[in-house]
Design an enzyme around this catalytic site. Sequence first.
Site, PDB file in Angstrom:
ATOM      1  N   TRP A  99     -66.254 -22.868 -41.416  1.00 16.60           N
ATOM      2  CA  TRP A  99     -66.280 -23.198 -39.981  1.00 16.60           C
ATOM      3  C   TRP A  99     -67.656 -22.944 -39.382  1.00 16.60           C
ATOM      4  O   TRP A  99     -68.141 -23.727 -38.568  1.00 16.60           O
ATOM      5  CB  TRP A  99     -65.187 -22.436 -39.229  1.00 16.60           C
ATOM      6  CG  TRP A  99     -63.824 -22.806 -39.721  1.00 16.60           C
ATOM      7  CD1 TRP A  99     -62.905 -21.980 -40.301  1.00 16.60           C
ATOM      8  CD2 TRP A  99     -63.223 -24.112 -39.718  1.00 16.60           C
ATOM      9  NE1 TRP A  99     -61.780 -22.688 -40.656  1.00 16.60           N
ATOM     10  CE2 TRP A  99     -61.946 -23.983 -40.307  1.00 16.60           C
ATOM     11  CE3 TRP A  99     -63.634 -25.370 -39.266  1.00 16.60           C
ATOM     12  CZ2 TRP A  99     -61.077 -25.079 -40.465  1.00 16.60           C
ATOM     13  CZ3 TRP A  99     -62.778 -26.457 -39.430  1.00 16.60           C
ATOM     14  CH2 TRP A  99     -61.520 -26.297 -40.014  1.00 16.60           C
ATOM     15  N   ASP A 166     -66.915 -17.951 -32.218  1.00 13.24           N
ATOM     16  CA  ASP A 166     -65.708 -18.702 -32.575  1.00 13.24           C
ATOM     17  C   ASP A 166     -64.658 -17.681 -33.001  1.00 13.24           C
ATOM     18  O   ASP A 166     -64.755 -17.088 -34.069  1.00 13.24           O
ATOM     19  CB  ASP A 166     -66.032 -19.678 -33.718  1.00 13.24           C
ATOM     20  CG  ASP A 166     -64.796 -20.428 -34.228  1.00 13.24           C
ATOM     21  OD1 ASP A 166     -63.684 -20.182 -33.727  1.00 13.24           O
ATOM     22  OD2 ASP A 166     -64.960 -21.273 -35.137  1.00 13.24           O
ATOM     23  N   LYS A 190     -53.935 -20.906 -34.071  1.00 14.56           N
ATOM     24  CA  LYS A 190     -53.937 -19.808 -35.020  1.00 14.56           C
ATOM     25  C   LYS A 190     -53.228 -18.569 -34.443  1.00 14.56           C
ATOM     26  O   LYS A 190     -52.511 -17.900 -35.135  1.00 14.56           O
ATOM     27  CB  LYS A 190     -55.360 -19.432 -35.426  1.00 14.56           C
ATOM     28  CG  LYS A 190     -56.193 -20.605 -35.922  1.00 14.56           C
ATOM     29  CD  LYS A 190     -56.109 -20.814 -37.417  1.00 14.56           C
ATOM     30  CE  LYS A 190     -56.685 -22.134 -37.906  1.00 14.56           C
ATOM     31  NZ  LYS A 190     -58.021 -22.464 -37.451  1.00 14.56           N
TER      32      LYS A 190
HETATM   33  C1  LIG Z   1     -59.122 -23.531 -37.753  1.00 17.36           C
HETATM   34  C2  LIG Z   1     -60.479 -23.125 -37.344  1.00 17.36           C
HETATM   35  C3  LIG Z   1     -61.393 -24.022 -36.740  1.00 17.36           C
HETATM   36  C4  LIG Z   1     -61.075 -25.478 -36.539  1.00 17.36           C
HETATM   37  O1  LIG Z   1     -60.178 -25.634 -35.519  1.00 17.36           O
HETATM   38  P1  LIG Z   1     -59.719 -27.053 -34.971  1.00 17.36           P
HETATM   39  O2  LIG Z   1     -58.982 -26.681 -33.741  1.00 17.36           O
HETATM   40  O3  LIG Z   1     -58.875 -27.674 -36.045  1.00 17.36           O
HETATM   41  O4  LIG Z   1     -60.928 -27.857 -34.702  1.00 17.36           O
HETATM   42  C5  LIG Z   1     -62.608 -23.546 -36.351  1.00 17.36           C
HETATM   43  N1  LIG Z   1     -62.959 -22.259 -36.539  1.00 17.36           N
HETATM   44  C6  LIG Z   1     -62.128 -21.367 -37.117  1.00 17.36           C
HETATM   45  C7  LIG Z   1     -62.567 -19.953 -37.299  1.00 17.36           C
HETATM   46  C8  LIG Z   1     -60.869 -21.777 -37.541  1.00 17.36           C
HETATM   47  O5  LIG Z   1     -60.037 -20.889 -38.117  1.00 17.36           O
END
Ligand SMILES: *Cc1c(COP(=O)(O)O)cnc(C)c1O
Length: 353
Positions: A99, A166, A190
Amino acid sequence: MKKHNFSAGPCVLPKEVIQKASEALLDFDNGLSLIEISHRSKPFVDVMEKARRLALQLLDLEGKGYQALFLQGGASTQFVMVALNLLETEAAYLNTGTWSSNAIKEAKLYGKVHEVASSADKSFSYVPKNYTIPANCDYFHCTSNNTIFGTQLTTFPKTDIPMVCDMSSDIFSRTLDFSQFALIYAGAQKNMGPAGTTLVVVREDILNKVTRSIPSILNYNVQIAKNSMFNTPPVFAVYTSMLTMEWLQNLGGISVIEAENNKKAQLIYSEIDLNPLFTGFAAKEDRSKMNATFNLTETKLKETFETMLQKEGISGLNGHRSVGGYRASMYNALTLDSVGVLVDVMSELERKA
Ligand SMILES: *Cc1c(COP(=O)(O)O)cnc(C)c1O
C-alpha cells in the site's frame, strides 16, 4: 454454525451493528429505507454529522483544528488526493509494503518523492528505523499497519513537516497521540464498516499551500465546505460506519478495545512461537496486532490443517495472494473467543502430527 471471520477486508463487523444496519435498510425513517431517502433529508444529514463528530471524538481531536470527512473511492483515492492537495515540490514517503508503494506511485505523478527508507529488501517483513526526513519536504507519509505483510509501526518519527498516515487497517484499534498527524485516512472496510467510504481527518492549517488547480471532488477544501456532501455520499457505508463508531464509544472507546486487541495478539503470537509447526512471517518487534502472518513449517500438513479450520468454522485465513501462507486478521469486532478457537486448532494439529 458459528463462523470465525479472520478476513483481511472487507471483514468482520459487530453483530449488533449489522443487525441495526439491516433494520435501517427496511425502515429508517417512517417506513422508508435508508437507501431510498434523500441524503439531504434531516435524518441522513444527522447521520453524517454524527459520524464526523464520533470520528473526531474517538481520536480525541475535537476542537483541535481538524475536520473529519467521509469520502468515496477508497484509501486508493487518498493516495492521489493527498498528493494533489499537499504536494507542491517534494514529499517524503516511508515504504513498508504494497500500500505504501502504491501511494508512492501515485504521488510521483504530482511531484518528487523522496523515499526515506524501504523494507522491500526483505519482502517487507520489517519496519525500517533510524531514517531521516528532509525538512524541505512538503509532508511525510507512512502506513501505520501493513495489512498484507503483517507489520505495524509502534512509534512514529518526530518531524516538523506535516505527517500523513494511512491507517486503513488499524484505525480505532489502539491509543496514540493522534494530534501528531496532520492528516489521517482509512478505508472503512477494515475496521469501521462496509466498503464504499473512506474516513479522512485533516488539520485545516495544512491546506491551501499548493499552487495547482484541484478538481472539486478531489479538493479537501471543497469537501469540507460541503460537509462531505459535495455529491451524493455512500449513505449505507456512512451509516454503518457511524454505528460501529457508536458501538466503540459505548464500549468505552479505543483504550478498551486496545486491551482486547492486545490479548488477541498475545494469544496468537505465543502459539506461533511455541508450536513448532508454525513460523511467523514478520520480524518479532514489528508484528502487527491486527494482521498476524504465518506459515506451516511442514507443507504436507496443509490439507489436514485446512480441513480442521473449516470444521471449526474458521474463514478468511488465507494469506494475501502476494505472500501466501496464512493471515489472521483480528480487527476490533473479532472476539478473543474466535482467536481461541484458531489457537486450539493450531495446537490440535501439533498433537495429531
Ligand atoms: C486495504 C488497504 C488499502 C486500500 O484500500 P481501498 O479502500 O481498497 O482503496 C490501502 N491501505 C491499506 C493500509 C489497506 O489495508
